[in-house]
Design a protein around this motif. Structure first.
Motif, PDB file in Angstrom:
ATOM      1  N   ALA A  75     -53.440 -71.176 -31.848  1.00 51.81           N
ATOM      2  CA  ALA A  75     -54.368 -71.847 -32.760  1.00 51.81           C
ATOM      3  C   ALA A  75     -54.301 -73.364 -32.603  1.00 51.81           C
ATOM      4  N   LEU A  76     -53.113 -73.878 -32.293  1.00 49.77           N
ATOM      5  CA  LEU A  76     -52.959 -75.308 -32.032  1.00 49.77           C
ATOM      6  C   LEU A  76     -53.301 -75.640 -30.585  1.00 49.77           C
ATOM      7  N   LEU A  77     -52.752 -74.868 -29.647  1.00 44.50           N
ATOM      8  CA  LEU A  77     -52.905 -75.191 -28.231  1.00 44.50           C
ATOM      9  C   LEU A  77     -54.352 -75.199 -27.771  1.00 44.50           C
ATOM     10  N   ARG A  78     -55.167 -74.319 -28.315  1.00 48.26           N
ATOM     11  CA  ARG A  78     -56.545 -74.212 -27.818  1.00 48.26           C
ATOM     12  C   ARG A  78     -57.386 -75.444 -28.154  1.00 48.26           C
ATOM     13  N   HIS A  79     -56.911 -76.276 -29.075  1.00 49.06           N
ATOM     14  CA  HIS A  79     -57.654 -77.486 -29.433  1.00 49.06           C
ATOM     15  C   HIS A  79     -57.172 -78.720 -28.661  1.00 49.06           C
ATOM     16  N   ILE A  80     -56.129 -78.561 -27.849  1.00 49.05           N
ATOM     17  CA  ILE A  80     -55.680 -79.673 -27.014  1.00 49.05           C
ATOM     18  C   ILE A  80     -56.535 -79.704 -25.744  1.00 49.05           C
ATOM     19  N   PRO A  81     -57.198 -80.810 -25.455  1.00 52.13           N
ATOM     20  CA  PRO A  81     -58.040 -80.870 -24.259  1.00 52.13           C
ATOM     21  C   PRO A  81     -57.253 -80.491 -23.002  1.00 52.13           C
ATOM     22  N   THR A  82     -57.914 -79.814 -22.091  1.00 54.09           N
ATOM     23  CA  THR A  82     -57.262 -79.338 -20.870  1.00 54.09           C
ATOM     24  C   THR A  82     -56.588 -80.477 -20.113  1.00 54.09           C
ATOM     25  N   ASP A  83     -57.235 -81.641 -20.093  1.00 53.71           N
ATOM     26  CA  ASP A  83     -56.658 -82.750 -19.333  1.00 53.71           C
ATOM     27  C   ASP A  83     -55.452 -83.383 -20.040  1.00 53.71           C
ATOM     28  N   ARG A  84     -55.137 -82.930 -21.249  1.00 52.84           N
ATOM     29  CA  ARG A  84     -53.967 -83.443 -21.959  1.00 52.84           C
ATOM     30  C   ARG A  84     -52.818 -82.429 -22.002  1.00 52.84           C
ATOM     31  N   LEU A  85     -53.071 -81.223 -21.525  1.00 48.48           N
ATOM     32  CA  LEU A  85     -52.057 -80.174 -21.660  1.00 48.48           C
ATOM     33  C   LEU A  85     -50.768 -80.489 -20.901  1.00 48.48           C
ATOM     34  N   GLU A  86     -50.900 -81.081 -19.726  1.00 47.88           N
ATOM     35  CA  GLU A  86     -49.704 -81.402 -18.943  1.00 47.88           C
ATOM     36  C   GLU A  86     -48.837 -82.423 -19.677  1.00 47.88           C
ATOM     37  N   ALA A  87     -49.468 -83.470 -20.195  1.00 45.34           N
ATOM     38  CA  ALA A  87     -48.722 -84.483 -20.937  1.00 45.34           C
ATOM     39  C   ALA A  87     -48.151 -83.894 -22.227  1.00 45.34           C
ATOM     40  N   ALA A  88     -48.912 -83.006 -22.867  1.00 46.77           N
ATOM     41  CA  ALA A  88     -48.432 -82.361 -24.091  1.00 46.77           C
ATOM     42  C   ALA A  88     -47.196 -81.516 -23.795  1.00 46.77           C
ATOM     43  N   THR A  89     -47.221 -80.810 -22.666  1.00 46.29           N
ATOM     44  CA  THR A  89     -46.072 -79.980 -22.284  1.00 46.29           C
ATOM     45  C   THR A  89     -44.850 -80.848 -22.000  1.00 46.29           C
ATOM     46  N   THR A  90     -45.068 -81.983 -21.350  1.00 42.00           N
ATOM     47  CA  THR A  90     -43.966 -82.909 -21.068  1.00 42.00           C
ATOM     48  C   THR A  90     -43.336 -83.410 -22.361  1.00 42.00           C
ATOM     49  N   ASP A  91     -44.179 -83.761 -23.338  1.00 46.14           N
ATOM     50  CA  ASP A  91     -43.660 -84.244 -24.612  1.00 46.14           C
ATOM     51  C   ASP A  91     -42.935 -83.130 -25.369  1.00 46.14           C
ATOM     52  N   ALA A  92     -43.464 -81.909 -25.286  1.00 48.69           N
ATOM     53  CA  ALA A  92     -42.801 -80.776 -25.928  1.00 48.69           C
ATOM     54  C   ALA A  92     -41.436 -80.525 -25.308  1.00 48.69           C
ATOM     55  N   ALA A  93     -41.362 -80.646 -23.976  1.00 52.48           N
ATOM     56  CA  ALA A  93     -40.085 -80.455 -23.282  1.00 52.48           C
ATOM     57  C   ALA A  93     -39.053 -81.462 -23.762  1.00 52.48           C
ATOM     58  N   ARG A  94     -39.486 -82.690 -23.956  1.00 47.93           N
ATOM     59  CA  ARG A  94     -38.579 -83.727 -24.445  1.00 47.93           C
ATOM     60  C   ARG A  94     -38.089 -83.374 -25.861  1.00 47.93           C
TER      61      ARG A  94
END
Length: 282
Positions: free
Chosen positions: A229-248
């Motif tokens: 429900a949250l992930l589907r609203h993150i633009p595709t071009d931001r998913l990589e950066a979002a994953t990096t921040d989540a990893a941190r």
């Protein structure tokens, strides 16, 4: 899942997640479901309703507990979820189990149909949890009981990772805001149940340790359930950066071999109060 109001999007989320739901190799829904059934004290020969049955984390332990002399009915509002679990039930040869598309908010069964109603990590997702609880109370036989699980505490690293993901939502998409929680603690739960004509018999806490190979595995798991429900609203071009921040954010959960998150739920068991006058919404 339930129809109406904000839940239309919720149903869509779980419909899309159905294929991978609870199928990513992560110990989470299964242990919680088994403990819910254990705390409910399901016995051979009983008739049980599992609302929001998903892929069977509660339904299959309940079916084992009732045995072939009992009967378990599972309902979910996501048709894909129901179709997949129906196949699983058939493969397992469970002739005393049936699953159908149905609304966890307003289950359509005659009054006094069940010895137990089970709701695993679902009631707080419904548009009106109080209305749902009143419906469950009506479905119970006089000596029946309701058992529900609700979140008690998320791992701090999980909370931080969710915040990191939310930071990548578009500016016009507000971050998820915490709603008033009818299940925030024992006092709130007891009051919520009383308003629905139910008397709490026990509230207990159960913790589960979930392990992930890495952040990519965690993201795969997130896409497989309500986290979508949250992930589907993150633009595709931001998913990589979002994953990096989540990893941190998940670094404090790092252990040898991967990530470990601990989640706690409360399991509440309640019985119908014959003297209560359930409060209808104003």
């Amino acid at each position: 899942m339930s129809s109406g109001g904000r839940s239309n999007g919720t149903v869509e989320v779980f419909e899309q997640a159905a294929t991978s739901y609870d199928r990513t190799g992560v110990s989470f829904f299964g242990p919680f479901g088994a403990e819910l059934v254990r705390r409910a004290g399901i016995r051979p020969g009983e008739r049980v309703l599992d609302v929001g049955c998903g892929r069977g984390a509660v339904l299959f332990p309940a079916a084992q507990a009732t045995g072939s002399t009992g009967h378990v009915t599972g309902i979910d509002l996501a048709p894909a979820m129901v179709a997949l679990i129906a196949e699983d039930v058939t493969r397992a040869g469970l002739t005393h189990v049936d699953v159908r598309v149905g609304d966890a908010q307003q289950p359509d069964f005659p009054e006094g149909s069940f010895d137990a109603v089970l709701a695993g990590l679902v009631v707080f997702l419904l548009p009106d949890p109080g209305q749902a609880l009143r419906a469950y109370a009506r479905l119970l036989r006089p000596a029946g009981r309701l058992a529900v699980s609700t979140f008690a505490a998320q791992d701090p690293a999980f909370v931080a990772a969710m915040d990191a993901l939310a930071g990548h939502l578009p500016a016009d998409r507000p971050r998820p805001a915490p709603a008033a929680d009818s299940f925030a603690d024992d006092v709130a739960i007891t009051a919520t149940m009383a308003a629905a004509g139910l008397t709490v018999t026990t509230i207990s806490e159960h913790r589960v340790e979930s392990r992930f190979r890495d952040v990519d595995h965690w993201m795969e798991w997130m896409w497989s359930h309500g986290g979508r429900a949250l992930l589907r609203h993150i633009p595709t071009d931001r998913l990589e950066a979002a994953t990096t921040d989540a990893a941190r954010a998940l670094e404090p959960a790092r252990r040898p071999g991967g990530l470990t998150l601990i989640t706690a739920v409360r399991i509440t068991v309640a019985t119908p109060n014959p003297n209560a006058e359930p409060q209808e919404p104003s």
